[in-house]
Write an enzyme that holds these catalytic residues in place. Structure first.
Site, short mmCIF file in Angstrom:
data_model
loop_
_atom_site.label_atom_id
_atom_site.label_comp_id
_atom_site.label_asym_id
_atom_site.label_seq_id
_atom_site.Cartn_x
_atom_site.Cartn_y
_atom_site.Cartn_z
CG ASP A 218 -23.23 3.00 -2.70
OD1 ASP A 218 -22.49 2.48 -1.82
OD2 ASP A 218 -24.27 3.64 -2.43
CE1 TYR B 111 -3.75 3.52 4.86
CE2 TYR B 111 -3.90 4.33 7.11
CZ TYR B 111 -4.46 4.14 5.86
OH TYR B 111 -5.74 4.57 5.61
CG ASP C 98 1.94 -0.12 1.44
OD1 ASP C 98 1.15 -0.95 1.92
OD2 ASP C 98 1.90 1.09 1.71
#
Length: 402
Positions: A85, A151, A181
């Site tokens: 985290d 994206y 990608d």
């Protein structure tokens, strides 16, 4: 130890290189996967409560639920997993300690996200001047579009790729493959490799910004250059030797690109007039007539028959296959292109994942370990930077790691 006494993995090009992989979805994880295949120690770092979304995507719901979706499995091998985290102070301290011993950090966070945590490239490279920091971005940093999320599909739309890829009715079509990608992942891996080579001479790291939009335009370099060209431009007809044709039982893609191939094609088809054409202007001028002649000819045989016939005279041509057919072509098995991962869950089937589109004569790309579960190596990795087992357990209890 001499090179010959090393294990096969120890002889690979990036053996001894440590990569911190702070990426998710496709382009970034694929970049880090390329380095892992070639021997790098890649540590995949994900938030415990928001892991890589690729873990939950694929055709098998049980694998998705376990965080082992096929979209993740195809680019997760050879990596170790640290669930960390970074929003916590302890998590950031751990990352900084990892940066001290890292060679490469690759990330695809939205612009400014890591800077806001005190983990931007300037901070990290000041701490470790030999670090190669690579950001994978949608539209690159430092301008008004840097904060725009992206994206593959939206880059295909934004870049002009879709406008140049049209269906039979003329509407723009997205490619069925996420090729921007993957191309961005390859570009980033190449940039990192070159920076590692550069560091051998300079002793210093590098900061890299690899943009998906720029990659898309690079993939269309001739077309992009033509779009910007302000000199005289002549319209060109669709070339007869390139394109799809209906056959007796399906579509065939013909690839008679140059004058030599055109000559062989038309000599074999008994058309000396077309075979005599020489040079691009002549081919362009006759393109409509040649296409008109080819349409009825192609209906006389099946696509497979045309494929064999054209291969025999040295003409590139392939019938339009489904992906299921293409993935089962025998030469892929003979080449070792797919690596079969053992079933990740009881009742699940093994998963065959692409390895690499190239081979080495020795010590080339290989898979040594399966894709890790989330946080599978957290304790192991923290132990390597001096965290005691009791501290590791305390971090886990507070949710800093998983």
């Amino acid at each position: 130890m001499s090179p010959r006494s090393l294990s096969p993995s120890g002889q690979r090009p990036f053996h001894g290189i440590r990569v911190l992989d702070l990426t998710h979805v496709l382009a970034g994880p694929f970049c880090a996967y390329q380095l892992a295949l070639l021997g790098a120690d890649v540590i995949k770092i994900e938030p415990p409560q928001m892991p890589d979304t690729a873990r939950g995507r694929g055709p098998d719901d049980a694998l998705n639920a376990a965080g082992l979706g096929i979209n993740y499995l195809v680019q997760g091998s050879n990596k170790r997993s640290l669930a960390l985290d970074l929003a916590s102070e302890d998590g950031r301290a751990i990352l900084l300690d990892l940066v001290d011993g890292a060679d490469v950090l690759v990330e695809n966070y939205r612009a400014g996200a890591l800077d806001a945590l005190g983990l931007g490239p300037q901070t990290l490279c000041a701490r470790n001047p030999r670090l190669i920091h690579c950001s994978i971005t949608g539209f690159a940093r430092g301008h008004e579009r840097e904060t725009v999320n992206a994206y593959d599909n939206v880059i295909q739309a934004a870049s002009g790729v879709m406008a140049r890829t049209t269906g039979r009715s003329g509407e723009p079509v997205k490619s069925g493959a996420s090729f921007i990608d993957y191309a961005t992942g390859y570009a980033a891996a190449f940039a990192i490799s070159a920076a590692l080579f550069q560091r051998q001479a300079s002793g210093r790291g590098q900061v890299i910004d690899c943009a998906m939009f720029d990659t898309a335009l690079t993939l269309m370099a001739p077309e992009a250059a033509a779009a910007l060209y302000e000199g005289p431009v002549q319209p060109r007809p669709k070339e007869a030797g390139l394109g799809t044709y209906e056959t007796a039982d399906g579509l065939l893609m013909l690839g008679a690109f140059n004058t030599r191939q055109n000559r062989r094609l038309w000599q074999a088809l008994g058309r000396p007039d077309f075979a005599a054409l020489d040079g691009w202007p002549a081919l362009w001028g006759a393109a409509p007539a040649m296409r008109e002649a080819l349409v009825p000819i192609m209906h006389t045989r099946s696509a497979a028959e045309w494929e064999d016939w054209l291969h025999a005279i040295g003409i590139p041509a392939e019938r339009v296959r489904t992906l299921d057919e293409a993935a089962r072509l025998p030469h892929l098995h003979e080449r070792g292109f797919f690596h079969t991962l053992d079933a990740a869950l009881p009742g699940a089937a093994p998963v065959a994942v692409p390895l690499a589109p190239f081979t080495y004569a020795a010590a080339g790309p290989a898979i040594d370990r399966p894709p890790p579960r989330l946080g599978e190596h957290s304790a192991e990795i923290l132990g390597e930077i001096g965290r005691a087992p009791a501290e590791v357990e305390a971090l886990k209890a507070r949710g800093v790691i998983a």
